[in-house]
Design a protein around this motif. Sequence first.
Motif, short mmCIF file in Angstrom:
data_model
loop_
_atom_site.label_atom_id
_atom_site.label_comp_id
_atom_site.label_asym_id
_atom_site.label_seq_id
_atom_site.Cartn_x
_atom_site.Cartn_y
_atom_site.Cartn_z
N ILE A 64 0.84 -1.20 0.00
CA ILE A 64 0.00 0.00 0.00
C ILE A 64 0.87 1.25 0.00
O ILE A 64 0.64 2.20 -0.75
CB ILE A 64 -0.94 0.00 1.21
CG1 ILE A 64 -1.91 -1.18 1.14
CG2 ILE A 64 -1.70 1.32 1.32
CD1 ILE A 64 -2.74 -1.38 2.40
N TYR A 103 2.85 1.45 -3.63
CA TYR A 103 2.16 1.43 -4.92
C TYR A 103 0.82 2.15 -4.93
O TYR A 103 0.30 2.44 -6.00
CB TYR A 103 1.94 -0.03 -5.36
CG TYR A 103 3.24 -0.78 -5.51
CD1 TYR A 103 4.03 -0.62 -6.65
CD2 TYR A 103 3.69 -1.63 -4.51
CE1 TYR A 103 5.23 -1.30 -6.77
CE2 TYR A 103 4.88 -2.32 -4.63
CZ TYR A 103 5.65 -2.14 -5.76
OH TYR A 103 6.84 -2.80 -5.88
N LEU A 104 0.25 2.43 -3.77
CA LEU A 104 -1.08 3.03 -3.72
C LEU A 104 -1.09 4.37 -3.01
O LEU A 104 -1.67 5.35 -3.50
CB LEU A 104 -2.05 2.06 -3.04
CG LEU A 104 -3.53 2.40 -3.05
CD1 LEU A 104 -4.04 2.52 -4.48
CD2 LEU A 104 -4.32 1.33 -2.30
N HIS A 164 -0.25 7.98 -4.72
CA HIS A 164 -1.32 8.54 -5.56
C HIS A 164 -2.45 9.09 -4.71
O HIS A 164 -3.02 10.13 -5.02
CB HIS A 164 -1.84 7.45 -6.50
CG HIS A 164 -0.80 6.84 -7.38
ND1 HIS A 164 -0.23 7.52 -8.44
CD2 HIS A 164 -0.18 5.64 -7.34
CE1 HIS A 164 0.67 6.75 -9.02
NE2 HIS A 164 0.73 5.60 -8.38
N GLU A 223 -2.46 -4.71 4.56
CA GLU A 223 -2.87 -5.60 3.47
C GLU A 223 -3.03 -7.04 3.93
O GLU A 223 -2.98 -7.96 3.11
CB GLU A 223 -1.84 -5.53 2.34
CG GLU A 223 -0.44 -5.88 2.78
CD GLU A 223 0.62 -5.25 1.91
OE1 GLU A 223 1.28 -5.99 1.17
OE2 GLU A 223 0.80 -4.02 1.97
N ASP A 237 -8.15 -6.43 -3.35
CA ASP A 237 -6.93 -6.47 -4.16
C ASP A 237 -6.81 -7.85 -4.80
O ASP A 237 -7.07 -8.87 -4.15
CB ASP A 237 -5.72 -6.19 -3.26
CG ASP A 237 -4.41 -6.21 -4.03
OD1 ASP A 237 -4.34 -5.58 -5.11
OD2 ASP A 237 -3.46 -6.86 -3.56
N LEU A 251 -1.23 -4.73 -8.59
CA LEU A 251 -0.66 -3.38 -8.50
C LEU A 251 0.86 -3.41 -8.60
O LEU A 251 1.48 -2.54 -9.21
CB LEU A 251 -1.04 -2.74 -7.16
CG LEU A 251 -2.48 -2.30 -6.93
CD1 LEU A 251 -2.67 -1.94 -5.47
CD2 LEU A 251 -2.82 -1.13 -7.82
#
Length: 296
Positions: free
Chosen positions: A103, A106-107, A110, A148, A164, A245
Amino acid sequence: MRLTLRQLQIFLAVADHGSTMAAADAVALSQSAASAALKELEGLLGIHLFDRIGKRLILNDNGRMLLPQARQMLDAAATMEAQFHQPDAADAVGLRIAASTTIGIYLLPHMLAHFAQHSASVPQVTIANTRAVAAAVAAFDVDVGLIEGPCHEPELRAEPWLADELVVVCAPHHPLAARDGKVPLADLRQAGWLLREVGSGTREAVEHALLPHLHMLHSAGEFSNAEAIKHAASAGLGLACLSRLVVADLVESGRLVELRTTLPRLQRHFYLIHRRNKLLSARLEFFMQFCRDWAN
């Protein structure tokens, strides 16, 4: 009531640093003042909180009992101060969040770029594996966590957040990549797998998804982050089961291929976690709602 927040602050500093000298430096006091405050606290409670081992002070059973209560009280006091000093709920200055590795890498960047469009500042971020993030939230070291994997800390509230998809990938020159049709379970059982370290949410999710079908995973290597695993897989070291991802860039460039297998679709959940008895400030509520809205 004669118990003070300052005494609790010094108690926590001693617990964290192991001596009154180091604790005094941490809270910007003289050693004599720190020692006096600790002595006053022990006198008020009528107990000893530490055992002395050489020059170090080690929490005893009384100290371990007081520790989570002291952290909770100081966290609540800090939240009250910040809430009134920063009346704008969208201003995340001083907010502390922790995210597990996938997380966080990669997440979250953004998300925070979008969050910055609505806020004068973004939270302070810590990235670690799922177990470490949960421990930090439980200890009030951070305000909220994004993980996660399943949460096993009973004092935390875990809210399902995002779904996910996990995919099985390997190098284009791996023997299984050349198989016609779907790769059967027997071949997956014989393959070497590249895995995250114990305590990682990805490791737990992969084992939860694969072990009911494969019964065991032959480890071809263990790595502390998903980025290393996907590059090891692209080099031909073994199979990897990772978030879409994580591998999207190398799959797109042709350095990894997604295997078609007889496994069912593999999914896991990301979770939003916080302390059950934590005082949620307006800023924290605003950020958590932002995360929920992002998921939709």
